[in-house]
Design a protein around this motif. Structure first.
Motif, PDB file in Angstrom:
ATOM      1  N   VAL A   9       4.030 -15.175 -14.433  1.00 57.13           N
ATOM      2  CA  VAL A   9       3.465 -15.956 -13.335  1.00 57.13           C
ATOM      3  C   VAL A   9       2.728 -14.952 -12.458  1.00 57.13           C
ATOM      4  O   VAL A   9       3.342 -14.207 -11.690  1.00 57.13           O
ATOM      5  CB  VAL A   9       4.562 -16.696 -12.545  1.00 57.13           C
ATOM      6  N   VAL A  10       1.411 -14.904 -12.606  1.00 62.06           N
ATOM      7  CA  VAL A  10       0.598 -13.857 -11.988  1.00 62.06           C
ATOM      8  C   VAL A  10       0.807 -13.758 -10.475  1.00 62.06           C
ATOM      9  O   VAL A  10       0.999 -12.653  -9.957  1.00 62.06           O
ATOM     10  CB  VAL A  10      -0.893 -14.033 -12.360  1.00 62.06           C
ATOM     11  N   ALA A  14       2.159 -10.346  -8.891  1.00 61.36           N
ATOM     12  CA  ALA A  14       1.313  -9.623  -7.939  1.00 61.36           C
ATOM     13  C   ALA A  14       2.089  -9.304  -6.670  1.00 61.36           C
ATOM     14  O   ALA A  14       2.000  -8.193  -6.133  1.00 61.36           O
ATOM     15  CB  ALA A  14       0.058 -10.427  -7.633  1.00 61.36           C
ATOM     16  N   GLU A  15       2.868 -10.242  -6.189  1.00 61.51           N
ATOM     17  CA  GLU A  15       3.669 -10.028  -4.975  1.00 61.51           C
ATOM     18  C   GLU A  15       4.727  -8.954  -5.203  1.00 61.51           C
ATOM     19  O   GLU A  15       4.948  -8.090  -4.360  1.00 61.51           O
ATOM     20  CB  GLU A  15       4.318 -11.344  -4.531  1.00 61.51           C
ATOM     21  N   ARG A  16       5.383  -8.973  -6.360  1.00 62.80           N
ATOM     22  CA  ARG A  16       6.401  -7.959  -6.669  1.00 62.80           C
ATOM     23  C   ARG A  16       5.775  -6.575  -6.785  1.00 62.80           C
ATOM     24  O   ARG A  16       6.330  -5.587  -6.297  1.00 62.80           O
ATOM     25  CB  ARG A  16       7.141  -8.329  -7.960  1.00 62.80           C
ATOM     26  N   HIS A  22       4.327  -0.780  -1.742  1.00 50.40           N
ATOM     27  CA  HIS A  22       4.598  -0.477  -0.333  1.00 50.40           C
ATOM     28  C   HIS A  22       5.878   0.352  -0.183  1.00 50.40           C
ATOM     29  O   HIS A  22       5.918   1.306   0.601  1.00 50.40           O
ATOM     30  CB  HIS A  22       4.693  -1.761   0.500  1.00 50.40           C
ATOM     31  N   LYS A  23       6.910   0.004  -0.936  1.00 56.70           N
ATOM     32  CA  LYS A  23       8.163   0.755  -0.866  1.00 56.70           C
ATOM     33  C   LYS A  23       7.991   2.175  -1.401  1.00 56.70           C
ATOM     34  O   LYS A  23       8.578   3.125  -0.869  1.00 56.70           O
ATOM     35  CB  LYS A  23       9.268   0.028  -1.635  1.00 56.70           C
ATOM     36  N   THR A  24       7.183   2.326  -2.440  1.00 58.30           N
ATOM     37  CA  THR A  24       6.934   3.660  -3.008  1.00 58.30           C
ATOM     38  C   THR A  24       6.189   4.534  -2.009  1.00 58.30           C
ATOM     39  O   THR A  24       6.547   5.697  -1.791  1.00 58.30           O
ATOM     40  CB  THR A  24       6.136   3.545  -4.326  1.00 58.30           C
ATOM     41  N   VAL A  25       5.164   3.981  -1.377  1.00 57.36           N
ATOM     42  CA  VAL A  25       4.401   4.733  -0.372  1.00 57.36           C
ATOM     43  C   VAL A  25       5.311   5.094   0.801  1.00 57.36           C
ATOM     44  O   VAL A  25       5.290   6.229   1.294  1.00 57.36           O
ATOM     45  CB  VAL A  25       3.160   3.934   0.095  1.00 57.36           C
ATOM     46  N   HIS A  26       6.129   4.148   1.247  1.00 49.40           N
ATOM     47  CA  HIS A  26       7.051   4.409   2.359  1.00 49.40           C
ATOM     48  C   HIS A  26       8.012   5.551   2.004  1.00 49.40           C
ATOM     49  O   HIS A  26       8.235   6.459   2.812  1.00 49.40           O
ATOM     50  CB  HIS A  26       7.833   3.131   2.704  1.00 49.40           C
TER      51      HIS A  26
END
Length: 109
Positions: A9-10, A14-16, A22-26
């Motif tokens: 389910v694209v 996409a949301e995941r 975002h968590k990786t960058v943080h």
């Protein structure tokens, strides 16, 4: 795989992916702050450590010393201590490399 595509389910995916990014960058920014740098290009081998035995921890700078650019190319004089450590780290031996160079040059002649 068509079966996997049916379950995709694209919009959900996409949301995941966005949340993961975002968590990786943080997390990366937290690590950078902890080691005292402001930008990713300031992270060096001296900032990253690896346990190499149950009692020994080395920085990447210690494990993988800088070597002169081009010094691993065939025909270069490769006897510096940093290059010898590099060969040892990667499971290579300088003598084996020299023998390979000798055979390689003989085959080209």
């Amino acid at each position: 795989d068509p079966n996997l595509m049916n379950g995709l389910v694209v919009p959900d995916k996409a949301e995941r992916v966005l949340r993961f990014h975002h968590k990786t960058v943080h997390a990366a920014l937290e690590i950078m702050g902890a080691i005292g740098v402001e930008r990713p290009d300031q992270v060096e081998g001296k900032h990253v450590f690896k346990r190499v035995s149950s009692t020994k921890v080395l920085s990447y700078e210690q494990q993988y010393p800088e070597i002169e650019e081009g010094s691993l190319l065939p025909g270069k004089h490769n006897n510096s201590p940093a290059i010898q450590r590099w060969y040892e780290t990667w499971g290579l031996h300088l003598q084996a490399h020299k023998e390979w160079q000798k055979k390689h040059h003989a085959a080209q002649a």
